[in-house]
Design a protein around this motif. Structure first.
Motif, PDB file in Angstrom:
ATOM      1  N   VAL A  21      34.937 -60.711 -53.389  1.00 12.59           N
ATOM      2  CA  VAL A  21      35.106 -62.026 -52.930  1.00 12.59           C
ATOM      3  C   VAL A  21      34.783 -63.241 -53.654  1.00 12.59           C
ATOM      4  CG1 VAL A  21      34.822 -63.625 -50.902  1.00 12.59           C
ATOM      5  CG2 VAL A  21      35.052 -61.172 -50.513  1.00 12.59           C
ATOM      6  N   ARG A  22      35.515 -63.872 -54.227  1.00 10.11           N
ATOM      7  CA  ARG A  22      35.165 -65.097 -55.048  1.00 10.11           C
ATOM      8  C   ARG A  22      35.538 -66.468 -54.368  1.00 10.11           C
ATOM      9  NH1 ARG A  22      36.651 -66.767 -61.331  1.00 10.11           N
ATOM     10  NH2 ARG A  22      35.720 -68.778 -61.291  1.00 10.11           N
ATOM     11  N   ARG A  23      34.400 -67.469 -54.192  1.00  4.76           N
ATOM     12  CA  ARG A  23      34.666 -68.285 -53.553  1.00  4.76           C
ATOM     13  C   ARG A  23      34.719 -69.673 -54.460  1.00  4.76           C
ATOM     14  NH1 ARG A  23      33.657 -67.857 -48.189  1.00  4.76           N
ATOM     15  NH2 ARG A  23      32.638 -65.564 -47.426  1.00  4.76           N
ATOM     16  N   THR A  25      35.840 -72.788 -53.301  1.00  4.75           N
ATOM     17  CA  THR A  25      35.010 -73.913 -52.542  1.00  4.75           C
ATOM     18  C   THR A  25      34.496 -73.368 -51.167  1.00  4.75           C
ATOM     19  OG1 THR A  25      36.912 -74.937 -51.513  1.00  4.75           O
ATOM     20  CG2 THR A  25      36.624 -75.588 -53.795  1.00  4.75           C
ATOM     21  N   ASP A  26      34.069 -74.493 -50.433  1.00  6.53           N
ATOM     22  CA  ASP A  26      33.671 -74.129 -48.976  1.00  6.53           C
ATOM     23  C   ASP A  26      34.831 -73.515 -48.488  1.00  6.53           C
ATOM     24  OD1 ASP A  26      31.183 -74.668 -49.681  1.00  6.53           O
ATOM     25  OD2 ASP A  26      31.210 -76.572 -48.515  1.00  6.53           O
ATOM     26  N   SER A  27      36.203 -73.791 -48.585  1.00  6.97           N
ATOM     27  CA  SER A  27      37.128 -73.692 -48.054  1.00  6.97           C
ATOM     28  C   SER A  27      38.135 -72.593 -48.603  1.00  6.97           C
ATOM     29  CB  SER A  27      37.970 -74.704 -47.312  1.00  6.97           C
ATOM     30  OG  SER A  27      38.387 -75.653 -48.368  1.00  6.97           O
ATOM     31  N   LEU A  28      37.893 -72.529 -49.786  1.00 12.15           N
ATOM     32  CA  LEU A  28      39.131 -71.718 -50.661  1.00 12.15           C
ATOM     33  C   LEU A  28      38.356 -70.219 -51.477  1.00 12.15           C
ATOM     34  CD1 LEU A  28      40.640 -74.497 -52.851  1.00 12.15           C
ATOM     35  CD2 LEU A  28      41.598 -73.495 -51.140  1.00 12.15           C
ATOM     36  N   LEU A  29      39.177 -69.313 -51.242  1.00 15.68           N
ATOM     37  CA  LEU A  29      38.449 -68.099 -51.646  1.00 15.68           C
ATOM     38  C   LEU A  29      39.587 -67.107 -52.270  1.00 15.68           C
ATOM     39  CD1 LEU A  29      38.974 -65.653 -49.369  1.00 15.68           C
ATOM     40  CD2 LEU A  29      37.061 -66.713 -48.314  1.00 15.68           C
ATOM     41  N   SER A  30      39.246 -66.161 -53.037  1.00 16.65           N
ATOM     42  CA  SER A  30      40.210 -65.090 -53.556  1.00 16.65           C
ATOM     43  C   SER A  30      39.187 -63.720 -53.256  1.00 16.65           C
ATOM     44  CB  SER A  30      40.213 -65.223 -55.079  1.00 16.65           C
ATOM     45  OG  SER A  30      41.102 -66.250 -55.504  1.00 16.65           O
ATOM     46  N   PHE A  31      39.998 -62.791 -52.878  1.00 15.71           N
ATOM     47  CA  PHE A  31      39.564 -61.573 -52.420  1.00 15.71           C
ATOM     48  C   PHE A  31      40.281 -60.468 -52.993  1.00 15.71           C
ATOM     49  CE2 PHE A  31      41.968 -62.979 -48.919  1.00 15.71           C
ATOM     50  CZ  PHE A  31      42.596 -61.676 -48.417  1.00 15.71           C
ATOM     51  N   PHE A  72      44.294 -53.021 -58.379  1.00 13.75           N
ATOM     52  CA  PHE A  72      43.636 -53.238 -57.089  1.00 13.75           C
ATOM     53  C   PHE A  72      44.708 -54.521 -56.608  1.00 13.75           C
ATOM     54  CE2 PHE A  72      42.362 -55.836 -60.756  1.00 13.75           C
ATOM     55  CZ  PHE A  72      42.870 -57.133 -60.625  1.00 13.75           C
ATOM     56  N   LEU A  73      44.601 -55.049 -55.427  1.00 10.06           N
ATOM     57  CA  LEU A  73      45.235 -56.174 -54.943  1.00 10.06           C
ATOM     58  C   LEU A  73      44.706 -57.246 -54.747  1.00 10.06           C
ATOM     59  CD1 LEU A  73      47.281 -54.295 -52.115  1.00 10.06           C
ATOM     60  CD2 LEU A  73      48.077 -54.737 -54.477  1.00 10.06           C
ATOM     61  N   GLU A  74      44.928 -58.419 -55.037  1.00  9.67           N
ATOM     62  CA  GLU A  74      44.276 -59.650 -55.106  1.00  9.67           C
ATOM     63  C   GLU A  74      45.102 -60.727 -54.240  1.00  9.67           C
ATOM     64  OE1 GLU A  74      41.776 -63.079 -57.887  1.00  9.67           O
ATOM     65  OE2 GLU A  74      42.689 -61.030 -58.976  1.00  9.67           O
ATOM     66  N   TYR A  75      44.457 -61.812 -53.399  1.00 10.34           N
ATOM     67  CA  TYR A  75      44.912 -62.696 -52.939  1.00 10.34           C
ATOM     68  C   TYR A  75      44.113 -63.881 -52.824  1.00 10.34           C
ATOM     69  CZ  TYR A  75      47.130 -58.407 -50.552  1.00 10.34           C
ATOM     70  OH  TYR A  75      47.952 -57.277 -50.489  1.00 10.34           O
ATOM     71  N   TYR A  76      44.705 -64.977 -52.500  1.00 11.66           N
ATOM     72  CA  TYR A  76      43.945 -66.398 -52.521  1.00 11.66           C
ATOM     73  C   TYR A  76      44.279 -67.115 -51.316  1.00 11.66           C
ATOM     74  CZ  TYR A  76      43.129 -71.092 -54.277  1.00 11.66           C
ATOM     75  OH  TYR A  76      42.768 -72.618 -54.641  1.00 11.66           O
ATOM     76  N   ASN A  90      36.397 -65.048 -43.545  1.00  9.93           N
ATOM     77  CA  ASN A  90      35.347 -66.039 -44.204  1.00  9.93           C
ATOM     78  C   ASN A  90      34.109 -64.899 -44.084  1.00  9.93           C
ATOM     79  OD1 ASN A  90      34.368 -68.229 -45.598  1.00  9.93           O
ATOM     80  ND2 ASN A  90      33.785 -69.232 -43.802  1.00  9.93           N
ATOM     81  N   GLU A  91      33.995 -64.217 -43.111  1.00 11.61           N
ATOM     82  CA  GLU A  91      32.676 -63.500 -42.789  1.00 11.61           C
ATOM     83  C   GLU A  91      32.821 -62.228 -43.694  1.00 11.61           C
ATOM     84  OE1 GLU A  91      33.086 -62.913 -38.698  1.00 11.61           O
ATOM     85  OE2 GLU A  91      32.392 -65.045 -38.143  1.00 11.61           O
ATOM     86  N   ALA A  92      33.762 -61.884 -44.265  1.00 15.52           N
ATOM     87  CA  ALA A  92      33.972 -60.434 -44.861  1.00 15.52           C
ATOM     88  C   ALA A  92      33.149 -60.480 -46.081  1.00 15.52           C
ATOM     89  CB  ALA A  92      35.627 -60.301 -45.124  1.00 15.52           C
ATOM     90  N   ALA A  93      32.693 -59.182 -46.524  1.00 10.08           N
ATOM     91  CA  ALA A  93      32.193 -58.962 -47.623  1.00 10.08           C
ATOM     92  C   ALA A  93      32.465 -57.804 -48.251  1.00 10.08           C
ATOM     93  CB  ALA A  93      30.518 -58.967 -47.373  1.00 10.08           C
ATOM     94  N   PRO A  94      32.302 -57.364 -49.345  1.00 11.98           N
ATOM     95  CA  PRO A  94      32.838 -56.050 -50.154  1.00 11.98           C
ATOM     96  C   PRO A  94      32.232 -55.018 -49.186  1.00 11.98           C
ATOM     97  CG  PRO A  94      32.088 -57.681 -51.780  1.00 11.98           C
ATOM     98  CD  PRO A  94      31.667 -58.398 -50.530  1.00 11.98           C
ATOM     99  N   GLY A  95      33.247 -54.062 -48.760  1.00 10.27           N
ATOM    100  CA  GLY A  95      33.030 -53.056 -48.088  1.00 10.27           C
ATOM    101  C   GLY A  95      33.635 -53.233 -46.565  1.00 10.27           C
ATOM    102  N   ALA A  96      34.190 -54.549 -46.150  1.00  8.67           N
ATOM    103  CA  ALA A  96      34.845 -54.762 -45.099  1.00  8.67           C
ATOM    104  C   ALA A  96      36.378 -53.978 -45.137  1.00  8.67           C
ATOM    105  CB  ALA A  96      35.010 -56.139 -44.900  1.00  8.67           C
ATOM    106  N   ARG A  97      36.909 -53.597 -44.019  1.00 14.72           N
ATOM    107  CA  ARG A  97      38.300 -53.133 -44.011  1.00 14.72           C
ATOM    108  C   ARG A  97      39.357 -54.124 -43.634  1.00 14.72           C
ATOM    109  NH1 ARG A  97      37.497 -47.702 -44.227  1.00 14.72           N
ATOM    110  NH2 ARG A  97      39.409 -47.587 -45.323  1.00 14.72           N
ATOM    111  N   ILE A  98      40.441 -53.981 -44.208  1.00 16.17           N
ATOM    112  CA  ILE A  98      41.348 -54.552 -43.794  1.00 16.17           C
ATOM    113  C   ILE A  98      42.878 -54.001 -43.866  1.00 16.17           C
ATOM    114  CG2 ILE A  98      41.820 -55.427 -46.390  1.00 16.17           C
ATOM    115  CD1 ILE A  98      42.506 -58.198 -45.586  1.00 16.17           C
ATOM    116  N   TRP A  99      43.662 -54.107 -43.139  1.00 15.44           N
ATOM    117  CA  TRP A  99      45.238 -53.431 -43.161  1.00 15.44           C
ATOM    118  C   TRP A  99      45.990 -54.098 -43.955  1.00 15.44           C
ATOM    119  CZ3 TRP A  99      45.650 -48.913 -40.611  1.00 15.44           C
ATOM    120  CH2 TRP A  99      44.744 -48.652 -39.571  1.00 15.44           C
TER     121      TRP A  99
END
Length: 271
Positions: A21-23, A25-31, A72-76, A90-99
């Motif tokens: 996860v890359r943040r 700003t406080d409201s923008l992130l990539s994962f 890998f897949l990346e999203y913004y 926003n609470e997710a950290a590396p290791g979290a699961r996603i469909w």
């Protein structure tokens, strides 16, 4: 299918892992996530992602930022206040699961154009995402003579991926080196709610994309005119920008691409 890969009912999605996860700003992130097997995609397409919230799977669309050749897949995305999906994201950290749904969506891809010398990519906010994917793909650098990326945000700290884009501008992706010559990348950043300063960064403007089109500043900054014959345009961002820009392009004699009728522009709302 990997040993750790789970499949949902009716086999429509696979359960993947968030790996980074890359943040911005406080409201923008990539994962980034692991990539399902047999998941081909075209730059410009988007995925449907699912997160478990209060015992239910909430689905949202996110454009792919990664390139087809990456493992890998990346999203913004933007964190929506009190949004069910993005609050959990926003609470997710590396290791979290996603469909991740197996099916890909969207038609805003460079292949929609059958000709043209310049590819203009006009984005507001997180509408930048699919254009990063397109530019990460070496193939597009051999299709056009010029690639023009315009990114409009409210404040300068929202210019995500700027360092990577400048690096591409200085040195195109390796496999594009065989193009004779590879396309030139033009970067224009514009913000709407800051106070412009004289002598600011090169390629930095002030104002909305539509205003810069109307007053001619956008084409002046790029050094290339928008023409029916040579310019092919992608619009990705908030619906107001797209609606107003479509009207301006129509005034210039341009038309949208249709399945059976070539045109000069394609659009995708990012709202």
């Amino acid at each position: 299918m990997g040993m750790d890969e789970a499949v949902s009912e009716d086999d429509k999605a696979t359960l993947e892992t968030i790996t980074g996860v890359r943040r911005w700003t406080d409201s923008l992130l990539s994962f980034r996530t692991t990539r399902p097997q047999d998941y081909p995609f075209i730059p410009g397409e988007y995925s449907r992602l699912g997160l478990e919230v209060n015992g239910q799977t909430i689905w949202r669309a996110f454009s792919l930022v990664s390139a087809p050749h990456e493992d890998f897949l990346e999203y913004y995305g933007v964190i929506v206040p009190r949004g069910l999906f993005t609050t959990r994201l926003n609470e997710a950290a590396p290791g979290a699961r996603i469909w991740i749904e197996r099916k890909r969506y969207g038609f805003m891809t460079p292949g929609r154009f059958t000709d043209g010398e310049q590819l203009w990519m006009l984005a507001t906010g997180t509408g930048l995402g699919p254009f990063v994917s397109i530019l990460r793909d070496p193939g597009v650098w051999g299709r056009f003579r010029d690639l023009v990326l315009v990114h409009c945000v409210r404040h300068p700290d929202e210019f995500a991926y700027a360092e990577e884009l400048r690096a591409m501008q200085a040195s195109p992706p390796a496999r594009a080196a065989g193009s004779i010559p590879p396309a030139r990348l033009h970067l224009v950043q514009t913000s709407t709610r800051d106070t412009p300063r004289p002598g600011g960064p090169a390629g930095r403007l002030h104002g909305r994309i539509t205003a810069l089109l109307e007053n001619g500043e956008l084409e002046k900054a790029v050094g290339i005119p928008l023409t029916v014959e040579a310019s092919r345009i992608m619009l990705c961002g908030n619906p107001q920008m797209i609606e107003e820009t479509r009207a301006l392009l129509h005034q210039r004699g341009m038309r949208p691409c249709r399945r059976t009728l070539p045109g000069q522009f394609v659009t995708e709302n990012y709202w």
